[in-house]
Design an enzyme around this catalytic site. Structure first.
Site, PDB file in Angstrom:
ATOM      1  CD  GLU A   1     -19.581  73.050  12.356  1.00  0.00           C
ATOM      2  OE1 GLU A   1     -20.211  72.327  11.333  1.00  0.00           O
ATOM      3  OE2 GLU A   1     -19.799  74.427  12.312  1.00  0.00           O
TER       4      GLU A   1
ATOM      5  CD  GLU B   1     -18.173  79.717  13.596  1.00  0.00           C
ATOM      6  OE1 GLU B   1     -19.545  79.518  13.395  1.00  0.00           O
ATOM      7  OE2 GLU B   1     -17.324  78.941  13.359  1.00  0.00           O
TER       8      GLU B   1
HETATM    9  O1  9MR Z   1     -21.388  82.030   7.769  1.00  0.00           O
HETATM   10  C1  9MR Z   1     -21.035  81.055   6.525  1.00  0.00           C
HETATM   11  C2  9MR Z   1     -21.871  81.053   5.711  1.00  0.00           C
HETATM   12  O2  9MR Z   1     -21.756  82.189   4.916  1.00  0.00           O
HETATM   13  C3  9MR Z   1     -21.882  79.751   4.781  1.00  0.00           C
HETATM   14  O3  9MR Z   1     -22.533  79.590   3.566  1.00  0.00           O
HETATM   15  C4  9MR Z   1     -21.794  78.423   5.587  1.00  0.00           C
HETATM   16  C5  9MR Z   1     -21.429  77.472   4.934  1.00  0.00           C
HETATM   17  O4  9MR Z   1     -21.863  76.092   5.508  1.00  0.00           O
HETATM   18  O5  9MR Z   1     -20.675  78.640   6.712  1.00  0.00           O
HETATM   19  C6  9MR Z   1     -21.039  79.688   7.608  1.00  0.00           C
HETATM   20  O6  9MR Z   1     -19.857  79.449   8.599  1.00  0.00           O
HETATM   21  C7  9MR Z   1     -20.021  78.568   9.286  1.00  0.00           C
HETATM   22  C8  9MR Z   1     -18.644  78.333   9.910  1.00  0.00           C
HETATM   23  O7  9MR Z   1     -17.832  78.403   8.978  1.00  0.00           O
HETATM   24  C9  9MR Z   1     -18.538  77.147  11.126  1.00  0.00           C
HETATM   25  N1  9MR Z   1     -19.634  77.270  11.675  1.00  0.00           N
HETATM   26  C10 9MR Z   1     -20.955  77.553  11.297  1.00  0.00           C
HETATM   27  C11 9MR Z   1     -20.988  78.796  10.488  1.00  0.00           C
HETATM   28  C12 9MR Z   1     -22.316  79.052  10.419  1.00  0.00           C
HETATM   29  O8  9MR Z   1     -22.772  77.999   9.468  1.00  0.00           O
END
Ligand code: 9MR
Length: 396
Positions: A179, A290
């Site tokens: 990102e 994802e």
């Molecule tokens: O699913 C993840 C969540 O449990 C966390 O709190 C969050 C923190 O920002 O990150 C989520 O996973 C992310 C992933 O690592 C990168 N792309 C976006 C996902 C959803 O936010």
């Protein structure tokens, strides 16, 4: 014919008729027809119960899921049966695995790796550089002031060598940078600026460096750039520009992760195809890293003092979700030559990262305090049972 024989014949005919009716009714609820909402139960009885997603897609791509050190225990049977690739949802992120300069938390990540190896499941590494869930200490110098670029690069290299080195040969892919492109509709702002990486470097130098360090640490791992909203035209072109630059600079990048945090209303098929075509034109591979599809097309309106209405998993949104899951998997199959894996973000509708976001998805403002509205975004329902959308994607 005497009465006994007549009765016997009638009984046999009835049996035969029942058998034919049963077969017909099963045929009528074959998964092929689940593209529209019907009265088919979630687990269709005629399905081959020994097969999971990984088997249905064995000639296409790996089927993956994001896991935690908890879900590999609570949902292990489902994960083992359905999937042949896992991603640690949080446990390998910099701030989690490396919370202080001289301290690593290996336990959860090691547990996930051991679980996957025990069950012959492939592992995606996620991730080595992100603006969130990072390690604040990386950006603070010995004098308490912002660290220099050189110091941050040295720390990044140490981090990547240590983590990638520990799991060398065990990960088939790493999301190296996550990102880094600006999410706005402004074509003139290319990189994400609200990030300690940008604040420190004011250039994409850190992106290139991360890929080079990862390649040094495990030359056989495939290295990916991972991004959300990659199909939206303005952002798509920014990502394309970054990828072209990385290729021109001979940065060791192998592929692009489309996060695919989608909704039942977007993106449309042409947008997905266009984004895929651009990435593939550069000789890069693709993974959908994802995938989920919330039933809320937009965040719900939050009125202070009022509990927002959760419309739930209605037949209407169910039908839309089935149709759209089918549509996107049709595209995935068409592009399978370039797609190594499709990974769902979370196991089932029982628990999704989206559930606390008031109906919003990636890129939408996060309500504070959190607003809990279930998103029902996956192929397994709140009881971990296969949804009709499951059959729509495996049978087409
Ligand atoms: O699913 C993840 C969540 O449990 C966390 O709190 C969050 C923190 O920002 O990150 C989520 O996973 C992310 C992933 O690592 C990168 N792309 C976006 C996902 C959803 O936010």
């Amino acid at each position: 014919m005497n009465r006994y024989l007549t009765n016997n014949w009638v009984n046999k005919s009835l049996l035969l008729a029942t058998a034919i009716a049963t077969v017909l009714s099963f045929t009528q609820c074959t998964p092929k027809q689940t593209a529209t909402v019907s009265s088919v139960p979630n687990t269709t009885p005629q399905a081959d119960q020994s097969k999971g997603l990984k088997d249905y897609f064995k000639d296409d791509f790996y089927m993956g899921v994001a896991v935690s050190s908890r879900s590999i225990r609570t949902d292990s049977a489902l994960i083992i049966k359905e999937f042949n690739s896992v991603t640690a949802e949080n446990d390998m992120k910099v701030g989690v695995i490396h919370p202080a300069e001289n301290r690593y938390n290996w336990k959860n990540a090691d547990d996930i790796v051991a679980f996957a190896e025990r069950h012959h499941i492939h592992i995606r590494g996620h991730n080595l550089l992100w603006h969130k869930q990072g390690a604040d200490w990386m950006f603070v110098g010995p004098d308490g002031k912002p660290a220099s670029k050189e110091l941050v690069l040295q720390r990044l290299r140490d981090h990547i060598h240590t983590v990638v080195g520990r799991y060398k040969g065990k990960m088939y892919v790493w999301d190296v940078v996550n990102e880094a492109i600006d999410d706005s509709q402004d074509p003139n702002v290319m990189y994400r600026e609200n990030s300690p990486w940008w604040t420190t470097f004011k250039s994409p130098e850190f992106i290139e460096a991360a890929f080079r360090y990862a390649h040094e640490a495990d030359p056989n791992a495939k290295l990916y750039y991972n991004e959300f909203n990659s199909e939206r035209p303005v952002k798509r072109e920014k990502i394309f520009a970054l990828l072209k630059k990385l290729k021109a600079d001979h940065v060791p990048i192998d592929g692009v992760g489309f996060q695919a945090h989608w909704t039942i209303g977007r993106p449309d098929a042409d947008q997905i195809r266009k984004a895929l075509d651009e990435v593939i034109s550069l000789g890069l591979d693709v993974q959908f890293t994802e995938l989920d599809m919330t039933v809320h097309e937009n965040p719900v309106e939050v009125v202070p003092g009022k509990t927002p209405v959760d419309p739930g998993f209605t037949p209407d949104v169910e039908a839309k979700q089935i149709a759209r899951y089918k549509m996107v998997f049709d595209i995935f199959r068409q592009y399978k030559k370039h797609i190594k894996a499709v990974t769902f973000w979370n196991v089932s509708d029982r628990g999704s990262w989206l559930d606390s976001r008031g109906g919003g998805s990636a890129g939408d403002p996060i309500p504070n305090p959190p607003v809990f509205i279930k998103a029902y975004p996956l192929l397994f329902d709140i009881n971990n049972q296969r949804k009709k959308a499951y059959w729509a994607v495996v049978n087409n």
